[in-house]
Design an enzyme around this catalytic site. Sequence first.
Site, PDB file in Angstrom:
ATOM      1  N   ASP A   1      -3.613   7.129   4.604  1.00  0.00           N
ATOM      2  CA  ASP A   1      -3.138   5.775   4.882  1.00  0.00           C
ATOM      3  C   ASP A   1      -3.851   5.242   6.126  1.00  0.00           C
ATOM      4  O   ASP A   1      -4.302   6.012   6.972  1.00  0.00           O
ATOM      5  CB  ASP A   1      -1.632   5.824   5.120  1.00  0.00           C
ATOM      6  CG  ASP A   1      -0.990   4.444   5.118  1.00  0.00           C
ATOM      7  OD1 ASP A   1      -1.668   3.472   4.724  1.00  0.00           O
ATOM      8  OD2 ASP A   1       0.184   4.335   5.517  1.00  0.00           O
ATOM      9  N   GLU A   2      -3.948   3.928   6.255  1.00  0.00           N
ATOM     10  CA  GLU A   2      -4.542   3.277   7.441  1.00  0.00           C
ATOM     11  C   GLU A   2      -5.935   3.839   7.743  1.00  0.00           C
ATOM     12  O   GLU A   2      -6.273   4.153   8.883  1.00  0.00           O
ATOM     13  CB  GLU A   2      -3.627   3.446   8.669  1.00  0.00           C
ATOM     14  CG  GLU A   2      -2.204   2.955   8.483  1.00  0.00           C
ATOM     15  CD  GLU A   2      -2.083   1.437   8.512  1.00  0.00           C
ATOM     16  OE1 GLU A   2      -3.123   0.752   8.556  1.00  0.00           O
ATOM     17  OE2 GLU A   2      -0.946   0.934   8.480  1.00  0.00           O
TER      18      GLU A   2
ATOM     19  N   LYS B   1       0.816  -1.215   0.000  1.00  0.00           N
ATOM     20  CA  LYS B   1       0.000   0.000   0.000  1.00  0.00           C
ATOM     21  C   LYS B   1       0.855   1.272   0.000  1.00  0.00           C
ATOM     22  O   LYS B   1       0.487   2.265  -0.641  1.00  0.00           O
ATOM     23  CB  LYS B   1      -0.956   0.007   1.176  1.00  0.00           C
ATOM     24  CG  LYS B   1      -0.301   0.052   2.553  1.00  0.00           C
ATOM     25  CD  LYS B   1      -1.337   0.002   3.660  1.00  0.00           C
ATOM     26  CE  LYS B   1      -0.695  -0.025   5.029  1.00  0.00           C
ATOM     27  NZ  LYS B   1       0.097   1.173   5.337  1.00  0.00           N
ATOM     28  N   THR B   2       1.987   1.245   0.709  1.00  0.00           N
ATOM     29  CA  THR B   2       2.847   2.434   0.736  1.00  0.00           C
ATOM     30  C   THR B   2       3.395   2.718  -0.660  1.00  0.00           C
ATOM     31  O   THR B   2       3.516   3.875  -1.074  1.00  0.00           O
ATOM     32  CB  THR B   2       4.011   2.238   1.727  1.00  0.00           C
ATOM     33  OG1 THR B   2       3.477   1.918   3.010  1.00  0.00           O
ATOM     34  CG2 THR B   2       4.856   3.498   1.835  1.00  0.00           C
TER      35      THR B   2
ATOM     36  N   GLN C   1      -7.814  -5.214   9.492  1.00  0.00           N
ATOM     37  CA  GLN C   1      -6.796  -4.806  10.459  1.00  0.00           C
ATOM     38  C   GLN C   1      -7.267  -3.634  11.326  1.00  0.00           C
ATOM     39  O   GLN C   1      -6.461  -2.905  11.886  1.00  0.00           O
ATOM     40  CB  GLN C   1      -5.499  -4.431   9.735  1.00  0.00           C
ATOM     41  CG  GLN C   1      -4.875  -5.613   8.998  1.00  0.00           C
ATOM     42  CD  GLN C   1      -3.521  -5.259   8.406  1.00  0.00           C
ATOM     43  OE1 GLN C   1      -2.549  -5.030   9.106  1.00  0.00           O
ATOM     44  NE2 GLN C   1      -3.462  -5.208   7.081  1.00  0.00           N
TER      45      GLN C   1
ATOM     46  N   ARG D   1       1.816 -10.971  10.355  1.00  0.00           N
ATOM     47  CA  ARG D   1       3.124 -10.361  10.633  1.00  0.00           C
ATOM     48  C   ARG D   1       4.249 -11.311  10.240  1.00  0.00           C
ATOM     49  O   ARG D   1       5.384 -10.889  10.018  1.00  0.00           O
ATOM     50  CB  ARG D   1       3.291 -10.040  12.125  1.00  0.00           C
ATOM     51  CG  ARG D   1       2.333  -9.051  12.759  1.00  0.00           C
ATOM     52  CD  ARG D   1       2.159  -7.786  11.981  1.00  0.00           C
ATOM     53  NE  ARG D   1       1.029  -7.915  11.064  1.00  0.00           N
ATOM     54  CZ  ARG D   1       0.806  -7.134  10.021  1.00  0.00           C
ATOM     55  NH1 ARG D   1       1.668  -6.192   9.724  1.00  0.00           N
ATOM     56  NH2 ARG D   1      -0.257  -7.303   9.245  1.00  0.00           N
TER      57      ARG D   1
END
Length: 748
Positions: free
Chosen positions: A245-246, A43-44, A276, A629
């Site tokens: 973002d997020e 995503k970044t 998430q 993770r």
Amino acid sequence: MLATVPEPSVIDDLLAGLNEPQRQAVVHPAGPLLVLAGAGSGKTRVLTHRIAWLVHTERARVGEILAITFTNKAAQEMRERVELLLGHGGIRSPQMGAEAGPSFVSRSMWVLTFHAACARILRSEAPRLGYTRQYTIYDQADSRRLVKRCIDQLDIDPKRFTPAMVANQISAAKNQLRDADAYGQLVGGYAEQTIADVYRLYETELLRMNAMDFDDLLVRTVNVLELFPEVRARYSAAFRHVLVDEYQDTNPVQYRLLQLLAEEHRNLVVVGDDAQSIYSFRSADIRNILNFEDDFPDATVIKLEQNYRSTQTILDAANAVIAHNRAQKPKTLWTDVGPGDPIKIRELDDEHAEARYVVGEIDRLVDEGVSLAEIACFYRTNAQSRVLEDTLVRREIPYQVIGGTKFYERSEIKDAIAYLTVLGNPADAISFTRCANVPRRGIGQTSLSRVLAHADALGVTVWEAAASPSQVPGLGTAAIRAFERFMATMQALRERAEQGVPVGDLLESLLHETGYLEALEAERTIEAQGRLENLEELVEVAREFDARAEQQEDTLDVFLQQVALVADADTRVDDGGMATLMTLHNAKGLEYPIVFVIGCEEGVFPHSRAIEEGSLEEERRLCYVAITRAMRDLTMTFARRRNVFGSAMAGLPSRFLGEIPPDLVDDDRRIAPALTGTRPGSWSSPGRSQQQQGDDTPTFRMGEDVAHPAFGDGVVTGSEPGGIVVVRFAGDGAERKLMAEYAPLTRR
């Protein structure tokens, strides 16, 4: 200056290496866009490449793009990536001259956290709300001290209404955009009215002290945008593109802020993963992402499902677990890196055996050449780390615990910042109170209280009252002399601050002239030496700020603002010689080749409070975060019994373990039984078939009286598929779901 139209090869290079959904998100022409970005899906990369694409294609200038992140670390990484993308190929934005370079891009770009973006807006707009541009930002500790003062002033019982509790309620109300009156009307009971009274006085005191807490940065920005249409029009027009973002972590006040800033152009791109969303306790509202298409009916939705982090086995487990949630936007993570090893699930006798097993595995991995920096252990609550830490210490394995005391939270650092804050904002009574008698200089709490009361009575700042101590009623001769000496030192320092001396020089002078360093040196202890080294580091931080300062306005108040905005997670250490321990919440956004998740038992994870409060879906999202993770190796452990609050509790395997398909699990029964896969939370014993297991399961009738060795007497209130019995216990009135086959229930 007009920019040169970029060569097609520049755009081709920018889009090279993106998969098709990533590319679609980057070149989205205009209008609202929801990018559902699964864990590890890049995503970044999408966000940074979109910013560069907008500038390269002249759809926006650098300063016309607002990109919002949640941590300073993420913002810094994004800025650096964008600078690289804009620097390559020699393409400049339309507003950049021939000499402009990365530093110009960095200064012009609004790639910031929510709080930092709001702080930047308020530096210009705060006077409209009655603040000066030199307002102080209160951290959590400062805020709680002021809340305590308000509780005392209103003569409220601090044992029933603790400062921490009241401060949390006020913070939650602000995140919901509720003022004191609205909060008091929510339920209208005595408790709500009392907290509303404190809230009301707290707000008055903050304004009088020219201070804002962290929540105010967002709330006041929303206030100024709503109250002043010309301000809203200016910022809404200025930001042609808003990227977030997020997005799943946004709360109501952040949602409203984005609405206002994207009002004119409606080019709002939000990137997030509903799976998430794990921060409801911080007022994050998953409905913001789930309902995005309802709020923006013309929105485009793009799913990023290709994962670049984990093996397919790990992703299949995560997909299977999260599939049990109802409130979600379904997506299926996949990867082309191969299946990888099975997930190891291990059953241990108790938490000590669990710790010995995990540490033994870490030892084995290190012997095989694995770096400790590749290993992380996650747990649901902080208290679970103690036994693991003890075992690591005994085995002499170095480790770090994320969530310990951070640099800016250390007392000596907070003292130094308080001194600087008073020099920049003499109205700040909280900071003045902190530093007035540190080190001890004969200004006791009683004398300080009299000065504060005198300031309140006259309606002047605490600085003005302390500068004329002989005018303060009831102040003794010794206290008057102490205040005179202290204020003479502070006045001399303040004059230098107003002259704009470098912050590093000012801080160094302050530490010497106030006697702070001398007092620490006189202690002659290891602890004091450590504090001196920390203060040396703070001076270095200030000197680095001075070296970076390129504008006239980069002065003390800007430095204090930047320090106040440093987030806890930003201080994570990447050390090649340490294993990492942290809670599951702290693990979000990170990745490790090898991951252990301990305490996978009902009541531990999922947490008993979540089960009782009906927030099981968020716990499952937390499990999804934990699983994703891991890059190549995942071990999940549970204990047959665990000491909780001093007493041993029988442990049942977490239902989340039962939601992982059995073909993905390592079924080495010499260590742990294999998962049946058909009844969530149940495990088969070696040599028993599933059918036999079902025949042995005890049955309980509705309304039957039962007893449990830990929970006491109860009554059966229901049953669920998979051998689950629901019992309401008399001791606390709580309903608990237990596995009938394993729970130590007896009929009464």
